[in-house]
Structures are given as C-alpha cells and as structure tokens.
Design a protein around this motif. Structure first.
Motif, PDB file in Angstrom:
ATOM      1  N   ASP A  32      38.055 -30.904  45.915  1.00 30.55           N
ATOM      2  CA  ASP A  32      37.549 -31.878  46.888  1.00 30.55           C
ATOM      3  C   ASP A  32      38.453 -33.111  46.960  1.00 30.55           C
ATOM      4  O   ASP A  32      38.541 -33.777  47.989  1.00 30.55           O
ATOM      5  CB  ASP A  32      36.124 -32.310  46.528  1.00 30.55           C
ATOM      6  CG  ASP A  32      35.131 -31.151  46.619  1.00 30.55           C
ATOM      7  OD1 ASP A  32      35.445 -30.166  47.317  1.00 30.55           O
ATOM      8  OD2 ASP A  32      34.056 -31.234  45.983  1.00 30.55           O
ATOM      9  N   MET A  33      39.136 -33.403  45.839  1.00 28.20           N
ATOM     10  CA  MET A  33      40.044 -34.553  45.795  1.00 28.20           C
ATOM     11  C   MET A  33      41.443 -34.181  46.267  1.00 28.20           C
ATOM     12  O   MET A  33      42.334 -35.024  46.332  1.00 28.20           O
ATOM     13  CB  MET A  33      40.118 -35.092  44.359  1.00 28.20           C
ATOM     14  CG  MET A  33      38.818 -35.690  43.856  1.00 28.20           C
ATOM     15  SD  MET A  33      38.862 -36.030  42.080  1.00 28.20           S
ATOM     16  CE  MET A  33      40.202 -37.213  41.992  1.00 28.20           C
ATOM     17  N   GLY A  34      41.650 -32.876  46.572  1.00 27.58           N
ATOM     18  CA  GLY A  34      42.943 -32.435  47.071  1.00 27.58           C
ATOM     19  C   GLY A  34      43.978 -32.194  45.990  1.00 27.58           C
ATOM     20  O   GLY A  34      45.183 -32.213  46.265  1.00 27.58           O
ATOM     21  N   ILE A  35      43.517 -31.990  44.733  1.00 23.46           N
ATOM     22  CA  ILE A  35      44.445 -31.723  43.630  1.00 23.46           C
ATOM     23  C   ILE A  35      44.499 -30.217  43.398  1.00 23.46           C
ATOM     24  O   ILE A  35      43.490 -29.593  43.044  1.00 23.46           O
ATOM     25  CB  ILE A  35      44.014 -32.455  42.339  1.00 23.46           C
ATOM     26  CG1 ILE A  35      44.079 -33.964  42.544  1.00 23.46           C
ATOM     27  CG2 ILE A  35      44.901 -32.030  41.159  1.00 23.46           C
ATOM     28  CD1 ILE A  35      43.583 -34.769  41.351  1.00 23.46           C
ATOM     29  N   TYR A  36      45.651 -29.613  43.616  1.00 19.41           N
ATOM     30  CA  TYR A  36      45.855 -28.178  43.412  1.00 19.41           C
ATOM     31  C   TYR A  36      47.066 -27.966  42.508  1.00 19.41           C
ATOM     32  O   TYR A  36      48.078 -28.645  42.692  1.00 19.41           O
ATOM     33  CB  TYR A  36      46.081 -27.467  44.748  1.00 19.41           C
ATOM     34  CG  TYR A  36      44.856 -27.408  45.630  1.00 19.41           C
ATOM     35  CD1 TYR A  36      43.937 -26.359  45.504  1.00 19.41           C
ATOM     36  CD2 TYR A  36      44.618 -28.381  46.591  1.00 19.41           C
ATOM     37  CE1 TYR A  36      42.818 -26.302  46.322  1.00 19.41           C
ATOM     38  CE2 TYR A  36      43.500 -28.331  47.403  1.00 19.41           C
ATOM     39  CZ  TYR A  36      42.602 -27.287  47.262  1.00 19.41           C
ATOM     40  OH  TYR A  36      41.491 -27.233  48.062  1.00 19.41           O
ATOM     41  N   PRO A  37      47.030 -27.037  41.547  1.00 18.24           N
ATOM     42  CA  PRO A  37      45.868 -26.245  41.148  1.00 18.24           C
ATOM     43  C   PRO A  37      44.818 -27.138  40.479  1.00 18.24           C
ATOM     44  O   PRO A  37      45.195 -28.042  39.721  1.00 18.24           O
ATOM     45  CB  PRO A  37      46.460 -25.237  40.156  1.00 18.24           C
ATOM     46  CG  PRO A  37      47.681 -25.897  39.624  1.00 18.24           C
ATOM     47  CD  PRO A  37      48.225 -26.729  40.729  1.00 18.24           C
ATOM     48  N   PRO A  38      43.527 -26.913  40.762  1.00 21.97           N
ATOM     49  CA  PRO A  38      42.475 -27.833  40.303  1.00 21.97           C
ATOM     50  C   PRO A  38      42.072 -27.587  38.851  1.00 21.97           C
ATOM     51  O   PRO A  38      40.925 -27.233  38.548  1.00 21.97           O
ATOM     52  CB  PRO A  38      41.326 -27.512  41.267  1.00 21.97           C
ATOM     53  CG  PRO A  38      41.506 -26.059  41.580  1.00 21.97           C
ATOM     54  CD  PRO A  38      42.996 -25.813  41.582  1.00 21.97           C
ATOM     55  N   ILE A  39      43.007 -27.786  37.918  1.00 21.72           N
ATOM     56  CA  ILE A  39      42.748 -27.513  36.497  1.00 21.72           C
ATOM     57  C   ILE A  39      42.097 -28.731  35.855  1.00 21.72           C
ATOM     58  O   ILE A  39      42.682 -29.826  35.859  1.00 21.72           O
ATOM     59  CB  ILE A  39      44.056 -27.145  35.765  1.00 21.72           C
ATOM     60  CG1 ILE A  39      44.656 -25.866  36.355  1.00 21.72           C
ATOM     61  CG2 ILE A  39      43.804 -26.971  34.269  1.00 21.72           C
ATOM     62  CD1 ILE A  39      46.020 -25.499  35.800  1.00 21.72           C
ATOM     63  N   ASN A  40      40.914 -28.547  35.309  1.00 25.89           N
ATOM     64  CA  ASN A  40      40.205 -29.622  34.611  1.00 25.89           C
ATOM     65  C   ASN A  40      40.755 -29.700  33.191  1.00 25.89           C
ATOM     66  O   ASN A  40      40.383 -28.907  32.323  1.00 25.89           O
ATOM     67  CB  ASN A  40      38.704 -29.339  34.601  1.00 25.89           C
ATOM     68  CG  ASN A  40      37.893 -30.504  34.042  1.00 25.89           C
ATOM     69  OD1 ASN A  40      38.351 -31.218  33.153  1.00 25.89           O
ATOM     70  ND2 ASN A  40      36.690 -30.681  34.554  1.00 25.89           N
ATOM     71  N   ILE A  41      41.657 -30.657  32.941  1.00 20.92           N
ATOM     72  CA  ILE A  41      42.336 -30.709  31.641  1.00 20.92           C
ATOM     73  C   ILE A  41      41.396 -31.110  30.508  1.00 20.92           C
ATOM     74  O   ILE A  41      41.664 -30.805  29.343  1.00 20.92           O
ATOM     75  CB  ILE A  41      43.543 -31.667  31.687  1.00 20.92           C
ATOM     76  CG1 ILE A  41      43.098 -33.095  32.022  1.00 20.92           C
ATOM     77  CG2 ILE A  41      44.583 -31.176  32.687  1.00 20.92           C
ATOM     78  CD1 ILE A  41      44.208 -34.128  31.858  1.00 20.92           C
ATOM     79  N   LEU A  42      40.275 -31.777  30.827  1.00 28.37           N
ATOM     80  CA  LEU A  42      39.351 -32.217  29.775  1.00 28.37           C
ATOM     81  C   LEU A  42      38.463 -31.081  29.296  1.00 28.37           C
ATOM     82  O   LEU A  42      38.006 -31.097  28.149  1.00 28.37           O
ATOM     83  CB  LEU A  42      38.499 -33.389  30.284  1.00 28.37           C
ATOM     84  CG  LEU A  42      39.281 -34.613  30.763  1.00 28.37           C
ATOM     85  CD1 LEU A  42      38.328 -35.696  31.243  1.00 28.37           C
ATOM     86  CD2 LEU A  42      40.181 -35.155  29.647  1.00 28.37           C
ATOM     87  N   ASN A  43      38.210 -30.107  30.142  1.00 32.14           N
ATOM     88  CA  ASN A  43      37.367 -28.965  29.752  1.00 32.14           C
ATOM     89  C   ASN A  43      38.185 -27.746  29.343  1.00 32.14           C
ATOM     90  O   ASN A  43      37.613 -26.725  28.960  1.00 32.14           O
ATOM     91  CB  ASN A  43      36.441 -28.571  30.914  1.00 32.14           C
ATOM     92  CG  ASN A  43      35.370 -29.614  31.163  1.00 32.14           C
ATOM     93  OD1 ASN A  43      35.181 -30.513  30.344  1.00 32.14           O
ATOM     94  ND2 ASN A  43      34.682 -29.527  32.295  1.00 32.14           N
ATOM     95  N   SER A  44      39.500 -27.828  29.462  1.00 33.51           N
ATOM     96  CA  SER A  44      40.368 -26.693  29.150  1.00 33.51           C
ATOM     97  C   SER A  44      41.027 -26.891  27.793  1.00 33.51           C
ATOM     98  O   SER A  44      41.122 -28.019  27.289  1.00 33.51           O
ATOM     99  CB  SER A  44      41.439 -26.531  30.232  1.00 33.51           C
ATOM    100  OG  SER A  44      40.860 -26.412  31.511  1.00 33.51           O
ATOM    101  N   ALA A  45      41.508 -25.797  27.205  1.00 33.17           N
ATOM    102  CA  ALA A  45      42.162 -25.889  25.891  1.00 33.17           C
ATOM    103  C   ALA A  45      43.065 -24.691  25.676  1.00 33.17           C
ATOM    104  O   ALA A  45      42.793 -23.587  26.177  1.00 33.17           O
ATOM    105  CB  ALA A  45      41.108 -25.955  24.789  1.00 33.17           C
ATOM    106  N   SER A  46      44.156 -24.918  24.943  1.00 36.59           N
ATOM    107  CA  SER A  46      45.036 -23.846  24.486  1.00 36.59           C
ATOM    108  C   SER A  46      45.058 -23.896  22.965  1.00 36.59           C
ATOM    109  O   SER A  46      45.490 -24.893  22.379  1.00 36.59           O
ATOM    110  CB  SER A  46      46.451 -24.022  25.040  1.00 36.59           C
ATOM    111  OG  SER A  46      47.345 -23.112  24.429  1.00 36.59           O
TER     112      SER A  46
END
Length: 430
Positions: free
Chosen positions: A336-350
């Motif tokens: 919705d904010m126009g950020i692609y790819p829309p990766i949520n860095i706070l909920n993601s982890a490696s």
C-alpha cells in the motif's frame, strides 16, 4: 525330450506378465485384486485408456489404487500391472531449459527428452552428520534479502504472504539475481494461465540452466503431491554431481492441500483447518531433502507459503516456519505504501545470517532494524506533529534516515545488484 520334462519347463516359464483386475470404482480411487503389490507401488491400469496409479492401502484379498489422472474412461475388469520403473523419473542435462510434468514428460512442445539415468522420486533426506556447515553467502540480487536477511548456500527459506502480495515477482527476482549454475522451479497447484505468464513476464522467456516442473490446479491431487517430490529429485541429481542448485517451489500450501484431499479420501481424521496428520508429516519429508552435503553440491531452497487471510498462525505456515532455516514475510501494508518487494524486515529472519556475514555487516543490520523499528513505533506521533525534534537522539536519527531506508528496501523487478554493492549501500546508510 520326454513329455513330463517339457510340462515341468512350461510350468516354470512365465508366459505372460502377471496382472490384476479392477473390481470396484469409487469416486476417488479403485479397488483391484489378482496381484500382491506393496504400499507405494506404481501400477499401470490398461483398458480403453492407460493411466498410472499408486497403491495406497492393502486388504486381505484386494488393494486400493489412487490414480494420477482422472477416473473418466476406466471400467470394471480393466487390467492392472505393476510398473517396473516404480517411483523413478528420468533425469539428466537434457532437462535444462525445459518445462515438464512430474513424470518428466515435456509440456513445452519442444520434443522428447532423452535420458538414461533414473532417480527415485522419494528418498531419504541428507543424514544429519553428512550435512556441510553453511558458511558461504548465497547472493540473490535482492537488496533486502542480501543486506538484512542474508541467505547462506544450502539454506532453506520460506516466503510467507497472502494472495496477490507479490510472491511470484520476488521469486522471479531471486531466480534472475542468483548466480547458481542450476535452477529448479516447481509450480504446484498454480492456475494454468500463470505458467506462461511466469515464464514470459517474470523470467523474460529465459530458461537457460533452468528446469521447470509443473502440476497445475486441474491435475489430480496425486500429481500435485508428487510434483513437488519429483522437482526435489531433479535438484538432488544435480547436487549429487557437485552443482550448487537453486530450488524454488510455489507453493507449499497447495502441496499440503493435495495431501489433504488424499488423506481425507483415505479416511484420515481432519485436524486444524481440515488438514489430516499426514499433511503436516509430509512437509519435513520434502523440505529436509534440501541442504548442503559434504563432498557434493548444495540445494538452496525457497518455499512460498500462501497465508490464508494473512494469518501467520495458519497450520501450514506454522509448521513450515518450525522446519525452515528462516522466513521472509511479505506485508500488504508495504504494498500500500508502494514498497516492492514488500518484505517486512521486522517480522522476517534468517537463522544462518550470523554465520555467513562479517561483523561489520552484522552491526549495520542490527542498527538498521533498530532505527526502522523505532520509527515504526512513533510513526503516528510523527505524522500528527506530536514529535518534537531533539528529545530522543536515536529517534532523530531514525527520522533523518527513514527515506534512505525505504529507498534501500524498495527495488524494481528488473534491477539486480551484486552482494558487494548491497553491503556497501547498507553500510553507507547506517
């Protein structure tokens, strides 16, 4: 030669291949008698049509076959033969650049595929003590992944998202940005329309060094289930040759749904969201076959998981997260904010990132995430003008750098960056 001796030789000679016959046809499977197969045997059913099936249950005098195709055209008294090849598929370099079904039959109209090597569809995962340590970076060309969720060679990662958030686009970016010499893509349960679109739009029609295994939503549940295992068998063939393989599968959810259909038809009890226990048991059998093996190559795997209603507690998403070595969560809010790819860095982890990146890179990632989280916590106050500059030095820094951080997280579908470029961009921001 004496007549008695001749009779004895004839008795010992198998003049025809043993076969059984279909005695009953149910809405989803067949009952047959006459031969004694084992569970998991592949059988060929011959009558007006010829189709393959799998033996899925045994009784004292009969056995149940779940067909790979559909039941239309089959009838009582059709002959049933045990397939000598069983659960094996032909593999080889001739598969590169081709689009095939789960049995490696070409569906791209480019002629037959010849191969003398066969690999089992079902095989055991790599032994835990033979797994190599993941210590090398696996570049994807995607800034957010390489910079903040760095992937290691031989890692298993999940891409979690609701429908229409951009999983396929991110997949194509990883395939094009990866430097792997071999790429295996499994499209399981997708709409038929999406296959040519994925090849032409997302991959630009370039299937060089790529094998695409397809089982569309109109295929039988058995084809969709074993399509995933077939694709993994192809990846294992190249891994055993010493190649580093990129394995992409879309999607785990439809793979689990195929097993749900099979399990419920066989009388398994439904559990959460109607999934029988076998659906959850099947996930590690597939996912654990990826990885790095000592003395051989590595399979770096990305599995997409369709999250129903963006609910990350969905049973398939929950089980997948517990098996995989990391998860990339796509956010509808970022689209919705126009950020692609829309990766949520706070909920993601490696989970292996700390083992493959430098200390300087690690500190930069920690600071980037801290500043971004701080801004997100206070975003409403900032937007309504309730934030006063100079009260919190860290928040001031987050506000001053948020535009650069958002620019770093955004990337065009056709843009590819090297790992070194991405690392320098990250360090220059923080």
């Amino acid at each position: 030669m004496p007549l008695k001796s001749l009779k004895n030789r004839i008795k010992k000679t198998q003049l025809s291949k043993p076969f059984g016959v279909v005695t009953k046809i149910n809405p989803t499977n067949l009952i047959a008698t006459g031969i004694t197969p084992s569970i998991g045997d592949i059988v060929k059913i011959e009558g007006n049509i010829i189709t393959l099936g799998m033996v899925t249950s045994l009784d004292k005098n009969s056995f149940t076959i779940t067909p790979f195709g559909f039941l239309e055209g089959l009838k009582i008294r059709d002959k049933v033969y045990i397939d000598e090849d069983g659960m094996q598929i032909p593999v080889g370099n001739s598969l590169l650049g081709r689009v095939v079904d789960p049995f490696m039959n070409p569906i791209d109209g480019k002629g037959i595929i010849e191969s003398d090597t066969k690999y089992p569809i079902m095989s055991k995962p790599i032994s835990p003590l033979k797994r190599g340590l993941i210590k090398d970076v696996f570049p994807t060309g995607v800034k957010t992944i390489d910079g903040i969720l760095t992937c290691g060679k031989g890692q298993k990662l999940g891409i979690f998202a609701g429908s229409g958030v951009g999983k396929s686009t991110l997949m194509s970016m990883i395939v094009r940005g990866s430097t792997s010499p071999i790429k295996v893509i499994a499209l399981i349960g997708e709409r038929g329309r999406e296959i040519p679109e994925f090849i032409e739009k997302n991959l630009g029609g370039n299937l060089k060094n790529t094998v695409m295994i397809v089982a569309t939503s109109d295929d039988s549940a058995l084809m969709r289930k074993y399509g995933a295992f077939s694709a993994m068998a192809v990846a294992e063939y190249f891994k055993d040759k010493g190649d580093d393989v990129l394995f992409m599968m879309d999607s785990v959810t439809r793979f689990a749904m195929a097993q749900r259909e099979i399990g419920l038809a066989m009388g398994e009890p439904p559990t959460s969201k109607g999934y029988p226990p076998s659906s959850l048991m099947l996930l590690p059998q597939l996912m654990e076959r990826a990885g790095k093996e000592e003395g051989k190559g590595a399979i770096t795997a990305f599995f997409t998981v369709l999250v129903d209603g963006d609910d990350m507690s969905d049973p398939i998403a929950d089980q997948s997260r517990s098996i995989l070595d990391g998860h990339i969560v796509l956010s509808r809010e970022l689209t919705d904010m126009g950020i692609y790819p829309p990766i949520n860095i706070l909920n993601s982890a490696s989970r292996v990132m700390g083992d493959v990146i430098s200390d300087e890179h690690k500190k930069a990632v920690m600071k980037f995430k801290k500043l971004y989280a701080l801004y997100k916590e206070n975003e409403v106050l900032i937007r309504i003008g309730a934030y006063t500059k100079g009260v919190d030095a860290e928040l001031d820094e987050a506000v001053s750098k948020i535009d650069k951080m958002k620019e770093f997280m955004g990337q065009g579908a056709d843009e590819i960056y090297s790992y070194e470029q991405i690392e320098q961009m990250l360090l220059s921001i923080v």
